[in-house]
Design a protein around this motif. Sequence first.
Motif, PDB file in Angstrom:
ATOM      1  N   GLU A 286       0.834  -1.665   0.079  1.00  9.29           N
ATOM      2  CA  GLU A 286      -0.200  -0.084  -0.288  1.00  9.29           C
ATOM      3  C   GLU A 286       0.793   1.260  -0.335  1.00  9.29           C
ATOM      4  N   ARG A 289       1.280   2.633  -3.312  1.00  9.23           N
ATOM      5  CA  ARG A 289       0.552   1.817  -4.474  1.00  9.23           C
ATOM      6  C   ARG A 289       0.589   4.053  -5.695  1.00  9.23           C
ATOM      7  N   ASP A 293       1.598   3.547  -9.622  1.00  8.32           N
ATOM      8  CA  ASP A 293       0.345   3.510 -10.389  1.00  8.32           C
ATOM      9  C   ASP A 293       0.170   4.560 -11.457  1.00  8.32           C
ATOM     10  N   ALA A 312      -6.251  -5.451  -8.059  1.00 11.24           N
ATOM     11  CA  ALA A 312      -7.906  -4.768  -8.154  1.00 11.24           C
ATOM     12  C   ALA A 312      -8.588  -6.003  -7.930  1.00 11.24           C
ATOM     13  N   GLU A 315      -8.390  -6.499  -4.430  1.00  9.54           N
ATOM     14  CA  GLU A 315      -8.708  -6.080  -3.117  1.00  9.54           C
ATOM     15  C   GLU A 315     -10.486  -5.514  -3.655  1.00  9.54           C
ATOM     16  N   GLN A 316     -10.512  -6.032  -4.785  1.00  8.98           N
ATOM     17  CA  GLN A 316     -12.124  -5.061  -5.397  1.00  8.98           C
ATOM     18  C   GLN A 316     -12.225  -4.057  -5.353  1.00  8.98           C
ATOM     19  N   GLU A 317     -11.677  -3.459  -5.922  1.00  8.05           N
ATOM     20  CA  GLU A 317     -11.621  -2.752  -6.469  1.00  8.05           C
ATOM     21  C   GLU A 317     -12.263  -1.991  -7.911  1.00  8.05           C
ATOM     22  N   TRP A 318     -13.531  -2.349  -7.420  1.00  6.15           N
ATOM     23  CA  TRP A 318     -14.400  -2.408  -8.640  1.00  6.15           C
ATOM     24  C   TRP A 318     -14.436  -1.499  -9.294  1.00  6.15           C
ATOM     25  N   ASP A 319     -14.370  -0.372  -8.627  1.00  6.53           N
ATOM     26  CA  ASP A 319     -14.156   1.348  -9.706  1.00  6.53           C
ATOM     27  C   ASP A 319     -13.179   1.883 -10.385  1.00  6.53           C
ATOM     28  N   GLU A 320     -11.786   1.246  -9.650  1.00 10.04           N
ATOM     29  CA  GLU A 320     -11.216   1.099 -10.764  1.00 10.04           C
ATOM     30  C   GLU A 320     -10.320  -0.062 -11.464  1.00 10.04           C
ATOM     31  N   ASN A 349     -21.059  -2.098 -10.149  1.00  9.71           N
ATOM     32  CA  ASN A 349     -20.960  -0.482 -10.468  1.00  9.71           C
ATOM     33  C   ASN A 349     -22.567  -0.030 -10.724  1.00  9.71           C
TER      34      ASN A 349
END
Length: 643
Positions: A286, A289, A293, A312, A315-320, A349
């Motif tokens: 982290e 990070r 990126d 992603a 970590e279930q970063e569904w927006d990214e 989303n």
Amino acid sequence: MVRSAVLALVMLASVCSFPALAADTPFQEALHAARNDDWEGLSRAQARLGDDHPLQAYLDFHRLRAALPDLNPDRVADYARRYPDSPLPNDIRQLALVAYARDNRWDAARAVYDEPPRSLELNCLYWRAQWQAGNEQALSRARELWLSGNSRPSACDAIFNAARDRGVIGQAEIWQRMELAFYERGPGLMRYLRPMLDDQPYGTAADWLLDLYGDPEQLTGIPKSLPDDQRQVLLAAGFRRLAYTDTVKAREWFEDDLGDLGFTDAALIERSGQRIAWYSTIRGIEDNRDWLDDWLRDHGGDSLVDQRARRAVIEQEWDELPDWIALLPEAERKDSRWLYWAGRAAEENGDEQRARSLWQQAAAQRNFYGFLAADRIGEPYRFSNAVPTGDQTLPELPALARIQLLREQDEPGLAWSEWNWLMWHSNETRQRQLAQYALDAGWYDLTVQASIQARAWDVLAWRFPAAHQQRFQEAGRRHRLDPWLAMAIARRESAFYPNARSPVGALGLMQLMPGTAAKVAREAGQGVPAERQVLDPATNIELGTRYLGDLLDRFNGNRLLALAAYNAGPGRIAQWLAEEDEAVPVDVWIESIPFRETRDYVQAVLTYRVLFEGLHGNPESRTAMLLLPAESGTPYSLAMIED
């Protein structure tokens, strides 16, 4: 020359070292005698066989093998002319080259090969023989073989020494190889090479390279008095190693101190940054990070972007996630894996329509994520199964008769070699004919091999034959488990080759480690099986399915956990499951398995199981077969195994 040359001799002599079950037939008697240099026994058996037996080449092979190194090389050439459609002439050439080299018969060594053999060790012996005849090209080829970060067989030492004596391998090449060894994590090779370097111009730099491998934080102390090209190599090496040992510190120094360190080589800076980015990604650091990126957006790198998109998912970063998928090459974006995950992001989303569209595209593909996507939208799986076409009639091939006999004589290794030789010397049309021939003959392992050689990816009858189906079904009933799952494991582990042996010692159809086989047999109240017994298909299936049943019991019937344990060991499963308050969905857990081999293994076995049942079981049931309801509906965490 050497121990490695001797090892090669032993390996190449597999046709003379594998023990027979019993001398039940005249040929078995003859082959057993030949393997053990029992020439009187061979003569007696040969009299019963006659001189025109289809497998005569194997007996003649041993006569030549036993005559080495005194054998006239003309007899090796004669043997090749007599048996032109066999793999054995190449085997005897390899044995002859090693034997002649050990006996310093360089004229004979040159006579057995017209061009360099593929094997690294034999290649070195070939060029040493050429050097003995004054061929200057041998030294330049030795230089090419030298420049590797991995150890070379001791059979290469003599030609390397000749190249060093003539200056073809000099200080620059030794230093270059030390650098290559650093990047291959070979400190032993680095220490071996260090005494070959003079203090100037490379000795001091070599000492620093060794120090940096042990403690990369010393990179701040690299003397500025060193030549700049050496300093740049050392700085890049230090950052590479520091990225592994302390990724956060590597990023901090890389971000803030390049100028003070005098790190200016753009290509090496790029390589160092990519390495820091790699460990930052796969370790999910982290603290790195934001830098990561930014680096990826500016510098890219397909494998790095793939790993960042995977992070992603984990970590279930569904927006990214959609943004990272968009940076992948088009071919990757259209693969079922990323179509599936793009659909998952769309679903999370709130865009159900886009999710369904993406899953429909993914479901057109025949693989794990294609099937997973099909289950999401309630559609049947697409097998895309091609029916074999074309003329399946083969001419009479002596090799096929030999393969049949060798399989009947319980010599699967020799039959396998014959088959591979035949496949390599056939065009694609002939390969497809051979695949169908093998399937009709019940040679399931050879059928799968032929499908690979012919690149017949859509002919599922060849790729997934019902090998040993009755045995798997009976073992499944005994151990209360799904026989298709066990069959899928065997297909993944060995492609149904009963004599399969892995580099770490796993054996047979289901690739059982000897210790595992012994443990399972003892728990079943049986004696410890010998290696030959573990290779027997019936025994291997019995022990393998019993072991699989034990794993399923241990993990409460969850096949994903059991398969991961079968591949990577049961002890790792607890490490791969999060605390209960961090439980994740099944698809996210599969993608989060740290070992790529195990991730691929779990997906492949479950996919193969669907194919086996769909092809050979219930062809009407081609939906919702991939995951059981309990497997897909349960959050994955340590709570699953706490009992």
